[in-house]
Design a protein around this motif. Sequence first.
Motif, PDB file in Angstrom:
ATOM      1  N   VAL A 116       0.815  -1.212   0.000  1.00 45.39           N
ATOM      2  CA  VAL A 116       0.000   0.000   0.000  1.00 45.39           C
ATOM      3  C   VAL A 116       0.852   1.267   0.000  1.00 45.39           C
ATOM      4  O   VAL A 116       0.632   2.184  -0.811  1.00 45.39           O
ATOM      5  CB  VAL A 116      -0.955  -0.002   1.218  1.00 45.39           C
ATOM      6  CG1 VAL A 116      -1.678   1.335   1.327  1.00 45.39           C
ATOM      7  CG2 VAL A 116      -1.959  -1.146   1.102  1.00 45.39           C
ATOM      8  N   VAL A 117       1.826   1.344   0.887  1.00 43.34           N
ATOM      9  CA  VAL A 117       2.606   2.580   1.018  1.00 43.34           C
ATOM     10  C   VAL A 117       3.363   2.930  -0.261  1.00 43.34           C
ATOM     11  O   VAL A 117       3.288   4.071  -0.736  1.00 43.34           O
ATOM     12  CB  VAL A 117       3.551   2.498   2.234  1.00 43.34           C
ATOM     13  CG1 VAL A 117       4.479   3.711   2.272  1.00 43.34           C
ATOM     14  CG2 VAL A 117       2.740   2.418   3.531  1.00 43.34           C
ATOM     15  N   PRO A 118       4.100   2.000  -0.873  1.00 43.07           N
ATOM     16  CA  PRO A 118       4.788   2.352  -2.115  1.00 43.07           C
ATOM     17  C   PRO A 118       3.835   2.741  -3.245  1.00 43.07           C
ATOM     18  O   PRO A 118       4.148   3.618  -4.053  1.00 43.07           O
ATOM     19  CB  PRO A 118       5.562   1.073  -2.463  1.00 43.07           C
ATOM     20  CG  PRO A 118       5.752   0.377  -1.155  1.00 43.07           C
ATOM     21  CD  PRO A 118       4.487   0.658  -0.397  1.00 43.07           C
ATOM     22  N   ALA A 119       2.670   2.088  -3.310  1.00 38.92           N
ATOM     23  CA  ALA A 119       1.694   2.415  -4.354  1.00 38.92           C
ATOM     24  C   ALA A 119       1.213   3.850  -4.208  1.00 38.92           C
ATOM     25  O   ALA A 119       1.077   4.587  -5.200  1.00 38.92           O
ATOM     26  CB  ALA A 119       0.516   1.440  -4.298  1.00 38.92           C
ATOM     27  N   LEU A 120       0.959   4.267  -2.983  1.00 40.36           N
ATOM     28  CA  LEU A 120       0.546   5.649  -2.755  1.00 40.36           C
ATOM     29  C   LEU A 120       1.681   6.608  -3.085  1.00 40.36           C
ATOM     30  O   LEU A 120       1.455   7.690  -3.652  1.00 40.36           O
ATOM     31  CB  LEU A 120       0.109   5.826  -1.298  1.00 40.36           C
ATOM     32  CG  LEU A 120      -1.170   5.089  -0.891  1.00 40.36           C
ATOM     33  CD1 LEU A 120      -1.434   5.262   0.608  1.00 40.36           C
ATOM     34  CD2 LEU A 120      -2.379   5.604  -1.677  1.00 40.36           C
ATOM     35  N   GLY A 121       2.903   6.230  -2.739  1.00 41.42           N
ATOM     36  CA  GLY A 121       4.041   7.074  -3.053  1.00 41.42           C
ATOM     37  C   GLY A 121       4.214   7.265  -4.547  1.00 41.42           C
ATOM     38  O   GLY A 121       4.500   8.379  -5.013  1.00 41.42           O
ATOM     39  N   ARG A 122       4.037   6.198  -5.320  1.00 41.34           N
ATOM     40  CA  ARG A 122       4.154   6.297  -6.782  1.00 41.34           C
ATOM     41  C   ARG A 122       3.090   7.206  -7.370  1.00 41.34           C
ATOM     42  O   ARG A 122       3.278   7.792  -8.441  1.00 41.34           O
ATOM     43  CB  ARG A 122       4.071   4.899  -7.410  1.00 41.34           C
ATOM     44  CG  ARG A 122       5.293   4.037  -7.157  1.00 41.34           C
ATOM     45  CD  ARG A 122       5.265   2.792  -8.032  1.00 41.34           C
ATOM     46  NE  ARG A 122       4.156   1.903  -7.703  1.00 41.34           N
ATOM     47  CZ  ARG A 122       4.221   0.922  -6.808  1.00 41.34           C
ATOM     48  NH1 ARG A 122       5.351   0.725  -6.121  1.00 41.34           N
ATOM     49  NH2 ARG A 122       3.180   0.142  -6.577  1.00 41.34           N
ATOM     50  N   ALA A 123       1.966   7.335  -6.662  1.00 44.08           N
ATOM     51  CA  ALA A 123       0.879   8.211  -7.115  1.00 44.08           C
ATOM     52  C   ALA A 123       1.085   9.651  -6.664  1.00 44.08           C
ATOM     53  O   ALA A 123       0.220  10.502  -6.893  1.00 44.08           O
ATOM     54  CB  ALA A 123      -0.454   7.694  -6.589  1.00 44.08           C
ATOM     55  N   GLY A 124       2.227   9.932  -6.032  1.00 47.12           N
ATOM     56  CA  GLY A 124       2.530  11.293  -5.616  1.00 47.12           C
ATOM     57  C   GLY A 124       1.911  11.690  -4.294  1.00 47.12           C
ATOM     58  O   GLY A 124       1.827  12.888  -3.983  1.00 47.12           O
ATOM     59  N   LYS A 125       1.505  10.707  -3.511  1.00 48.67           N
ATOM     60  CA  LYS A 125       0.885  10.992  -2.225  1.00 48.67           C
ATOM     61  C   LYS A 125       1.937  11.025  -1.105  1.00 48.67           C
ATOM     62  O   LYS A 125       2.943  10.322  -1.161  1.00 48.67           O
ATOM     63  CB  LYS A 125      -0.171   9.931  -1.890  1.00 48.67           C
ATOM     64  CG  LYS A 125      -1.250   9.746  -2.967  1.00 48.67           C
ATOM     65  CD  LYS A 125      -2.103  10.982  -3.164  1.00 48.67           C
ATOM     66  CE  LYS A 125      -3.302  10.677  -4.071  1.00 48.67           C
ATOM     67  NZ  LYS A 125      -4.179  11.860  -4.255  1.00 48.67           N
ATOM     68  N   THR A 126       1.678  11.861  -0.107  1.00 44.13           N
ATOM     69  CA  THR A 126       2.522  11.944   1.081  1.00 44.13           C
ATOM     70  C   THR A 126       1.850  11.148   2.184  1.00 44.13           C
ATOM     71  O   THR A 126       0.760  11.515   2.637  1.00 44.13           O
ATOM     72  CB  THR A 126       2.719  13.409   1.517  1.00 44.13           C
ATOM     73  OG1 THR A 126       3.340  14.137   0.451  1.00 44.13           O
ATOM     74  CG2 THR A 126       3.591  13.500   2.758  1.00 44.13           C
ATOM     75  N   VAL A 127       2.492  10.070   2.603  1.00 44.57           N
ATOM     76  CA  VAL A 127       1.844   9.106   3.500  1.00 44.57           C
ATOM     77  C   VAL A 127       2.415   9.178   4.911  1.00 44.57           C
ATOM     78  O   VAL A 127       3.623   9.003   5.118  1.00 44.57           O
ATOM     79  CB  VAL A 127       2.002   7.667   2.962  1.00 44.57           C
ATOM     80  CG1 VAL A 127       1.310   6.675   3.889  1.00 44.57           C
ATOM     81  CG2 VAL A 127       1.447   7.567   1.548  1.00 44.57           C
ATOM     82  N   PHE A 128       1.528   9.424   5.874  1.00 46.82           N
ATOM     83  CA  PHE A 128       1.824   9.249   7.294  1.00 46.82           C
ATOM     84  C   PHE A 128       1.167   7.946   7.722  1.00 46.82           C
ATOM     85  O   PHE A 128      -0.009   7.726   7.421  1.00 46.82           O
ATOM     86  CB  PHE A 128       1.231  10.384   8.138  1.00 46.82           C
ATOM     87  CG  PHE A 128       1.964  11.695   8.054  1.00 46.82           C
ATOM     88  CD1 PHE A 128       2.836  12.091   9.058  1.00 46.82           C
ATOM     89  CD2 PHE A 128       1.762  12.545   6.975  1.00 46.82           C
ATOM     90  CE1 PHE A 128       3.502  13.296   8.999  1.00 46.82           C
ATOM     91  CE2 PHE A 128       2.424  13.759   6.899  1.00 46.82           C
ATOM     92  CZ  PHE A 128       3.292  14.147   7.912  1.00 46.82           C
TER      93      PHE A 128
END
Length: 209
Positions: free
Chosen positions: A59-71
Motif C-alpha cells: 500500500v505505502v509504495p503504491a501511494l508514493g508512486r501516485a505522488g501521495k505523502t503518506v503518514f
Amino acid sequence: MNPQHRPSAATLDRRLSAAFAKVPVVASVVGSQHLRDFLTAPASVCILASVPVGKLPQVVPALGRAGKTVFVNVDSAPGLAQDRGALEFLKNMGAAGVVSTRLSLIEKGRPLGLLTMMKVFVTDRSNLQRSLDAVARGLPDLVEVMPAPIVERMTPESLRAMTPYVAAGFVQTPEDVTSALGLGAVAAASSDPRLWHLTRDALPPSEES
C-alpha cells in the motif's frame, strides 16, 4: 509550565505546505476500503490507519508512486511493533511520516528523517497540560488535535504551542474545514472521501466574513 512556541513550529515542511495550499484536508484513510478514493482525489496527504503490517509494503509504495505523502498511524497498524525497527521499516518502504500518541516514537522518528505527527486528545484542562508538555518535549512536525470542536475552546497560547496543527475528529462538512483553518489549523483531517476533493478555492466563507 506556560505554553511556549516550540522551535519546530517555525516552518511547515515544504511538501506539506505545498499540498495544503491546494487542498487543506488530510485524508484519514482507515483500512483499505477507501484507498482507491484517495488515489483519485486531489488531496495528497494522508494518515494511513488500521492497515495490517503485511499489507503496508504494497500500500505505502503504491501511494508514493501516485505522488501521495503518506503518514502511517503506528498505533493502529495491526502487527506493527512499537519501536525504532518499525519506524525504519516504514521509512524504507517510502512512508513520509508517522503518527502516534507515544512520545518515545515521535522522538525516534526525527533522527530517521521521518516527518512526525503527534496525536493529542484534549478532553479537559489537565489533559491539555499533559499534551502541551508532550509536544514541547517531542517537537513533532505536526500536531493532530482531537476532537476538532475543542479547538475553539482552547486559548491562543495553547494553540500557538501546538502549531502547526491539524484539527481532526468530527470534521464532517466543508464548513468544519473552514472553521478549523480560521482558528489557525494548517489543515483539517477527515475520513469522509467527499472532503478529500475540497480545494482551497472552493472553501465556503467563514461565518465571520
